[in-house]
Design a protein around this motif. Structure first.
Motif, PDB file in Angstrom:
ATOM      1  N   GLU A   1       0.815  -1.212   0.000  1.00 30.20           N
ATOM      2  CA  GLU A   1       0.000   0.000   0.000  1.00 30.20           C
ATOM      3  C   GLU A   1       0.846   1.259   0.000  1.00 30.20           C
ATOM      4  OE1 GLU A   1      -3.216   0.149   2.773  1.00 30.20           O
ATOM      5  OE2 GLU A   1      -3.734  -1.945   2.410  1.00 30.20           O
ATOM      6  N   ASP A   2       2.126   1.135   0.386  1.00 30.67           N
ATOM      7  CA  ASP A   2       2.999   2.314   0.442  1.00 30.67           C
ATOM      8  C   ASP A   2       3.801   2.519  -0.843  1.00 30.67           C
ATOM      9  OD1 ASP A   2       4.626   0.099   0.848  1.00 30.67           O
ATOM     10  OD2 ASP A   2       5.802   1.018   2.449  1.00 30.67           O
ATOM     11  N   CYS A   3       3.458   1.801  -1.892  1.00 29.85           N
ATOM     12  CA  CYS A   3       4.100   1.959  -3.204  1.00 29.85           C
ATOM     13  C   CYS A   3       3.173   2.819  -4.074  1.00 29.85           C
ATOM     14  CB  CYS A   3       4.310   0.585  -3.832  1.00 29.85           C
ATOM     15  SG  CYS A   3       5.412   0.572  -5.238  1.00 29.85           S
ATOM     16  N   THR A   4       3.726   3.812  -4.783  1.00 33.20           N
ATOM     17  CA  THR A   4       2.887   4.714  -5.577  1.00 33.20           C
ATOM     18  C   THR A   4       2.162   3.973  -6.693  1.00 33.20           C
ATOM     19  OG1 THR A   4       4.613   5.319  -7.156  1.00 33.20           O
ATOM     20  CG2 THR A   4       4.416   6.685  -5.154  1.00 33.20           C
ATOM     21  N   ASP A   5       0.994   4.496  -7.057  1.00 25.12           N
ATOM     22  CA  ASP A   5       0.213   3.902  -8.143  1.00 25.12           C
ATOM     23  C   ASP A   5       0.998   3.904  -9.452  1.00 25.12           C
ATOM     24  OD1 ASP A   5      -1.923   3.404  -6.445  1.00 25.12           O
ATOM     25  OD2 ASP A   5      -2.967   5.263  -6.967  1.00 25.12           O
ATOM     26  N   MET A   6       1.750   4.979  -9.717  1.00 19.30           N
ATOM     27  CA  MET A   6       2.518   5.054 -10.959  1.00 19.30           C
ATOM     28  C   MET A   6       3.585   3.968 -11.001  1.00 19.30           C
ATOM     29  SD  MET A   6       2.992   6.183 -13.895  1.00 19.30           S
ATOM     30  CE  MET A   6       2.171   7.717 -14.172  1.00 19.30           C
ATOM     31  N   THR A   7       4.245   3.718  -9.885  1.00 20.13           N
ATOM     32  CA  THR A   7       5.258   2.662  -9.843  1.00 20.13           C
ATOM     33  C   THR A   7       4.604   1.300 -10.065  1.00 20.13           C
ATOM     34  OG1 THR A   7       6.743   3.952  -8.453  1.00 20.13           O
ATOM     35  CG2 THR A   7       7.011   1.564  -8.390  1.00 20.13           C
ATOM     36  N   LYS A   8       3.458   1.067  -9.465  1.00 22.87           N
ATOM     37  CA  LYS A   8       2.747  -0.203  -9.661  1.00 22.87           C
ATOM     38  C   LYS A   8       2.326  -0.362 -11.123  1.00 22.87           C
ATOM     39  CE  LYS A   8       0.895  -0.643  -4.991  1.00 22.87           C
ATOM     40  NZ  LYS A   8      -0.341  -0.689  -4.184  1.00 22.87           N
ATOM     41  N   TYR A   9       1.852   0.719 -11.731  1.00 25.34           N
ATOM     42  CA  TYR A   9       1.461   0.687 -13.142  1.00 25.34           C
ATOM     43  C   TYR A   9       2.656   0.284 -14.010  1.00 25.34           C
ATOM     44  CZ  TYR A   9       0.111   2.330 -17.762  1.00 25.34           C
ATOM     45  OH  TYR A   9      -0.132   2.406 -19.108  1.00 25.34           O
ATOM     46  N   LEU A  10       3.792   0.901 -13.758  1.00 26.61           N
ATOM     47  CA  LEU A  10       5.007   0.589 -14.503  1.00 26.61           C
ATOM     48  C   LEU A  10       5.396  -0.875 -14.332  1.00 26.61           C
ATOM     49  CD1 LEU A  10       7.770   1.062 -15.895  1.00 26.61           C
ATOM     50  CD2 LEU A  10       8.591   1.827 -13.678  1.00 26.61           C
ATOM     51  N   LEU A  11       5.388  -1.361 -13.109  1.00 27.28           N
ATOM     52  CA  LEU A  11       5.775  -2.748 -12.857  1.00 27.28           C
ATOM     53  C   LEU A  11       4.820  -3.724 -13.536  1.00 27.28           C
ATOM     54  CD1 LEU A  11       6.849  -2.520  -9.112  1.00 27.28           C
ATOM     55  CD2 LEU A  11       8.305  -2.490 -11.163  1.00 27.28           C
ATOM     56  N   ARG A  12       3.525  -3.423 -13.543  1.00 31.26           N
ATOM     57  CA  ARG A  12       2.570  -4.293 -14.250  1.00 31.26           C
ATOM     58  C   ARG A  12       2.860  -4.323 -15.745  1.00 31.26           C
ATOM     59  NH1 ARG A  12      -0.291  -2.304 -10.372  1.00 31.26           N
ATOM     60  NH2 ARG A  12      -2.208  -1.257 -10.760  1.00 31.26           N
ATOM     61  N   LYS A  13       3.196  -3.156 -16.317  1.00 32.49           N
ATOM     62  CA  LYS A  13       3.531  -3.091 -17.746  1.00 32.49           C
ATOM     63  C   LYS A  13       4.768  -3.938 -18.056  1.00 32.49           C
ATOM     64  CE  LYS A  13       2.302  -0.337 -20.652  1.00 32.49           C
ATOM     65  NZ  LYS A  13       1.493  -0.515 -21.850  1.00 32.49           N
ATOM     66  N   VAL A  14       5.770  -3.849 -17.218  1.00 33.00           N
ATOM     67  CA  VAL A  14       7.003  -4.604 -17.432  1.00 33.00           C
ATOM     68  C   VAL A  14       6.732  -6.106 -17.338  1.00 33.00           C
ATOM     69  CG1 VAL A  14       9.267  -5.135 -16.429  1.00 33.00           C
ATOM     70  CG2 VAL A  14       8.562  -2.769 -16.721  1.00 33.00           C
ATOM     71  N   LEU A  15       5.929  -6.519 -16.365  1.00 39.64           N
ATOM     72  CA  LEU A  15       5.618  -7.936 -16.210  1.00 39.64           C
ATOM     73  C   LEU A  15       4.762  -8.459 -17.352  1.00 39.64           C
ATOM     74  CD1 LEU A  15       4.954  -8.099 -12.381  1.00 39.64           C
ATOM     75  CD2 LEU A  15       6.897  -9.083 -13.615  1.00 39.64           C
ATOM     76  N   ALA A  16       3.823  -7.634 -17.846  1.00 34.88           N
ATOM     77  CA  ALA A  16       2.916  -8.051 -18.910  1.00 34.88           C
ATOM     78  C   ALA A  16       3.585  -8.087 -20.279  1.00 34.88           C
ATOM     79  CB  ALA A  16       1.704  -7.125 -18.964  1.00 34.88           C
TER      80      ALA A  16
END
Length: 134
Positions: A112-127
């Motif tokens: 929960e303490d990770c920014t939404d933008m960072t999570k978005y980026l990580l999902r893109k990299v994994l996908a």
């Protein structure tokens, strides 16, 4: 002289299944984990800025690689670069961040303490690990 605050880089440093994150101390992301990054100095290439920012913010040495994303406006730009981890143990710079760490990518997505933008980026990299610009 141009305003260098208009030209910035975001830095995704991976070490196996981990990503380098910093806990920001100011602004809208204060207290949150996000990828390192910052502004380009005058006459500095984005790749040079990315390597410098990672080293300054975390003590980690990394080599700039592929372009993962970009945001352009008529007066500014932000490049998101992937960097290859070379050496170093993450440590806070004692200024812009209060913590620097390697975190498992999947754990970062659930924090929960990770920014939404960072999570978005990580999902893109994994996908789409081969082409994040999709």
């Amino acid at each position: 002289m141009p305003d260098q605050y208009l030209y910035s880089v975001g830095c995704l440093v991976r070490k196996e299944n981990q990503v380098l994150l910093v806990r920001h101390t100011y602004g809208g992301a204060a207290g949150k984990l996000l990828i390192p990054g910052g502004f380009c100095n005058q006459n500095e290439l984005p790749e040079e800025a990315a390597e410098r920012e990672v080293l300054e913010e975390t003590g980690v040495t990394a080599k700039a690689g592929r372009l993962l994303g970009l945001r352009c406006h008529s007066s500014n730009w932000y490049l998101l670069l992937e960097l290859t981890y070379i050496t170093g143990t993450p440590a806070s710079d004692g200024n812009e961040n209060s913590e620097a760490l390697f975190c498992d990518i999947h754990e970062a997505l659930s924090r929960e303490d990770c920014t939404d933008m960072t999570k978005y980026l990580l999902r893109k990299v994994l996908a789409s690990p081969e082409n994040c610009l999709d």
